[in-house]
Write an enzyme that holds these catalytic residues in place. Structure first.
Site, mmCIF file in Angstrom:
data_model
loop_
_atom_site.group_PDB
_atom_site.id
_atom_site.type_symbol
_atom_site.label_atom_id
_atom_site.label_comp_id
_atom_site.label_asym_id
_atom_site.label_seq_id
_atom_site.Cartn_x
_atom_site.Cartn_y
_atom_site.Cartn_z
ATOM 1 C CB CYS A 115 -0.934 0.013 1.198
ATOM 2 S SG CYS A 115 -2.043 -1.394 1.207
ATOM 3 C CG HIS A 263 -3.328 3.386 0.790
ATOM 4 N ND1 HIS A 263 -3.704 2.854 -0.432
ATOM 5 C CD2 HIS A 263 -3.480 2.390 1.700
ATOM 6 C CE1 HIS A 263 -4.048 1.591 -0.262
ATOM 7 N NE2 HIS A 263 -3.931 1.287 1.022
ATOM 8 C CG ASN A 293 -6.818 -1.002 -0.234
ATOM 9 O OD1 ASN A 293 -5.939 -0.791 -1.056
ATOM 10 N ND2 ASN A 293 -6.577 -1.116 1.057
HETATM 11 N N1 ACO Z 1 -19.238 -9.630 5.417
HETATM 12 C C1 ACO Z 1 -19.954 -9.946 6.508
HETATM 13 N N2 ACO Z 1 -19.383 -10.253 7.686
HETATM 14 C C2 ACO Z 1 -18.043 -10.258 7.734
HETATM 15 C C3 ACO Z 1 -17.242 -9.946 6.629
HETATM 16 C C4 ACO Z 1 -17.892 -9.629 5.435
HETATM 17 N N3 ACO Z 1 -17.230 -9.299 4.309
HETATM 18 N N4 ACO Z 1 -15.956 -10.024 6.999
HETATM 19 C C5 ACO Z 1 -15.922 -10.376 8.287
HETATM 20 N N5 ACO Z 1 -17.191 -10.522 8.743
HETATM 21 C C6 ACO Z 1 -17.624 -10.886 10.085
HETATM 22 C C7 ACO Z 1 -16.560 -11.602 10.879
HETATM 23 O O1 ACO Z 1 -16.549 -12.977 10.595
HETATM 24 C C8 ACO Z 1 -17.012 -11.315 12.304
HETATM 25 O O2 ACO Z 1 -18.060 -12.187 12.624
HETATM 26 P P1 ACO Z 1 -18.201 -12.804 14.113
HETATM 27 O O3 ACO Z 1 -18.400 -11.594 14.997
HETATM 28 O O4 ACO Z 1 -19.401 -13.682 14.004
HETATM 29 O O5 ACO Z 1 -16.925 -13.505 14.381
HETATM 30 C C9 ACO Z 1 -17.597 -9.918 12.217
HETATM 31 O O6 ACO Z 1 -17.893 -9.692 10.818
HETATM 32 C C10 ACO Z 1 -16.659 -8.837 12.693
HETATM 33 O O7 ACO Z 1 -15.355 -9.090 12.116
HETATM 34 P P2 ACO Z 1 -14.142 -8.184 12.378
HETATM 35 O O8 ACO Z 1 -12.987 -8.686 11.605
HETATM 36 O O9 ACO Z 1 -13.985 -8.022 13.850
HETATM 37 O O10 ACO Z 1 -14.681 -6.833 11.741
HETATM 38 P P3 ACO Z 1 -14.127 -5.423 11.878
HETATM 39 O O11 ACO Z 1 -15.146 -4.569 12.491
HETATM 40 O O12 ACO Z 1 -12.755 -5.402 12.456
HETATM 41 O O13 ACO Z 1 -14.002 -5.009 10.342
HETATM 42 C C11 ACO Z 1 -12.286 -4.686 8.713
HETATM 43 C C12 ACO Z 1 -13.122 -5.700 9.502
HETATM 44 C C13 ACO Z 1 -13.221 -3.916 7.808
HETATM 45 C C14 ACO Z 1 -11.273 -5.411 7.881
HETATM 46 C C15 ACO Z 1 -11.645 -3.734 9.747
HETATM 47 O O14 ACO Z 1 -10.926 -4.435 10.702
HETATM 48 C C16 ACO Z 1 -10.756 -2.764 9.092
HETATM 49 O O15 ACO Z 1 -11.197 -1.845 8.447
HETATM 50 N N6 ACO Z 1 -9.451 -2.909 9.271
HETATM 51 C C17 ACO Z 1 -8.477 -2.002 8.685
HETATM 52 C C18 ACO Z 1 -7.730 -2.725 7.718
HETATM 53 C C19 ACO Z 1 -7.904 -2.183 6.361
HETATM 54 O O16 ACO Z 1 -8.634 -1.296 6.054
HETATM 55 N N7 ACO Z 1 -7.144 -2.755 5.517
HETATM 56 C C20 ACO Z 1 -7.132 -2.336 4.203
HETATM 57 C C21 ACO Z 1 -5.998 -2.959 3.571
HETATM 58 S S1 ACO Z 1 -4.570 -2.576 4.423
HETATM 59 C C22 ACO Z 1 -4.113 -1.154 3.906
HETATM 60 O O17 ACO Z 1 -4.422 -0.782 2.812
HETATM 61 C C23 ACO Z 1 -3.430 -0.352 4.866
#
Ligand code: ACO
Length: 336
Positions: A115, A263, A293
């Site tokens: 990234c 980004h 992304n």
């Molecule tokens: N659709 C539906 N449910 C989902 C999905 C999906 N696509 N993905 C995960 N879930 C579920 C999980 O299984 C979990 O279920 P559970 O509670 O029954 O176990 C629930 O949703 C919550 O999952 P989390 O992983 O805790 O969700 P979170 O609120 O952390 O969101 C996310 C996930 C969006 C990835 C978040 O952590 C985030 O934004 N992280 C930042 C990372 C990022 O943006 N990376 C981008 C790439 S890296 C970069 O470019 C820097």
């Protein structure tokens, strides 16, 4: 020291639009979850047979950037190509671009900083131009994510986030003796978090026969892994740190920013940074809603789109900032 300047920008995304509803037909997900967590409404995916690849998209973006810079392929002295999804394991995409654009036997350098790839690549170009080594450098960020994601429910937390596309910039030596141009670049890394956002196989550690033999029982990772919440927490800290670092190095402050292009990791990350820096909606450009992304391509696509929409004017202070796998992060401070 010479002045370096961005003289041309271009971007390209595949025509194939994939909405959140489209993804919900492949895995257990839904539009509300994706939009609430990431802000993404749709992304572009290469379609089999549409002729696109990471390098091909890079060439399409580069062609537009060259036209804008009023340069021919022969005028380019170096290619810096950033991607985490090259067409081949080796050689890298830089030489493919050199060949497809029928360029001279100029150096082609591949940057692997995920990234942060475009910010790292711009920093390399900036140094080569400022020292007087080269006059015109083509910098490309391009990604074909859709070819390597797990579109089953197992991979949903990663695969809904990423999209395909490419962006390019021409960095040129400028005769402008004023203060316009790339003012400075700032790069960092912290390898202790390398596993938190990574793709481990196939690699020399997990080579193809081993993956075939042991999967699915032992689950050797050949799809990207992301510890989402851990990445989120580090991203918001590092983004703000490196923006402040860049501004401070130039005797500037947050109030001086005309346009921040972060980004496009996640809309929630961008909104958090905007809030922390107390920037208005007009001072931050986001297009992750349309493209997801696109990793190394996200900043050049956003920069090119913002510029073409007339949102960046001569004299504006433009800040590019990135954070990603490695972890790596960085910023580029530009007086337009
Ligand atoms: N659709 C539906 N449910 C989902 C999905 C999906 N696509 N993905 C995960 N879930 C579920 C999980 O299984 C979990 O279920 P559970 O509670 O029954 O176990 C629930 O949703 C919550 O999952 P989390 O992983 O805790 O969700 P979170 O609120 O952390 O969101 C996310 C996930 C969006 C990835 C978040 O952590 C985030 O934004 N992280 C930042 C990372 C990022 O943006 N990376 C981008 C790439 S890296 C970069 O470019 C820097």
């Amino acid at each position: 020291m010479y002045t370096s300047k961005i003289t041309g920008l271009g971007h390209y995304v595949p025509e194939n639009v994939v909405t959140n509803d489209d993804l919900s037909k492949l895995m257990d997900t839904n539009d509300a979850w994706i939009q609430e967590r990431t802000g993404i409404q749709e992304r572009r995916h290469i379609k089999k047979g549409d002729g696109n690849s990471t390098s091909v998209m890079g060439v399409k973006a580069a062609t537009i950037a060259l036209e804008e810079a009023k340069l021919k392929p022969d005028d380019i002295d170096m290619i810096v190509f950033a991607t985490l999804s090259p067409d081949m394991y080796f050689p890298g995409g830089g030489v493919e671009v050199q060949e497809m654009m029928n360029m001279r036997t100029i150096p082609a350098l591949d940057v692997r900083n995920q990234c942060s790839g475009f910010v790292y690549a711009m920093s390399v170009a900036d140094q080569f131009v400022k020292t007087g080594m080269y006059k015109n450098i083509l910098v490309i960020g391009s990604e074909n994510h859709s070819g390597g994601l797990d579109f089953t429910t197992r991979g949903r937390s990663v695969s809904v986030i990423f999209g395909d596309g490419a962006g390019a910039a021409v960095v040129s030596r400028s005769d402008d003796k004023g203060e316009n141009g790339i003012l400075s670049t700032h790069l960092h890394s912290e390898g202790k978090h390398k596993d938190e956002l990574s793709l481990q196989g196939p690699s020399t550690e997990y080579w193809v026969p081993e993956i075939i033999e042991k999967n699915p029982q032992e689950d050797i990772p050949y799809y990207p892994y992301m510890n989402g919440q851990f990445v989120f927490k580090h991203a918001i800290v590092r983004f703000t740190e490196v923006i402040h670092e860049g501004l401070k190095a130039n005797g500037l402050s947050v109030e001086d920013i005309d346009m921040l292009i972060p980004h496009q990791a996640n809309l929630r990350i961008s909104q958090f940074i905007q809030q922390k820096l107390k920037l208005s909606d007009d001072q931050v450009f986001n297009n992750i809603q349309k493209y997801g992304n696109t990793t190394a391509a996200s900043i050049p696509i956003a920069l090119s789109e913002a510029h073409k929409a007339g949102k960046i004017k001569k004299g504006d202070l433009v800040v590019l900032a990135a954070f990603g796998s490695g972890f790596t992060w960085g910023s580029v401070i530009v007086r337009w």
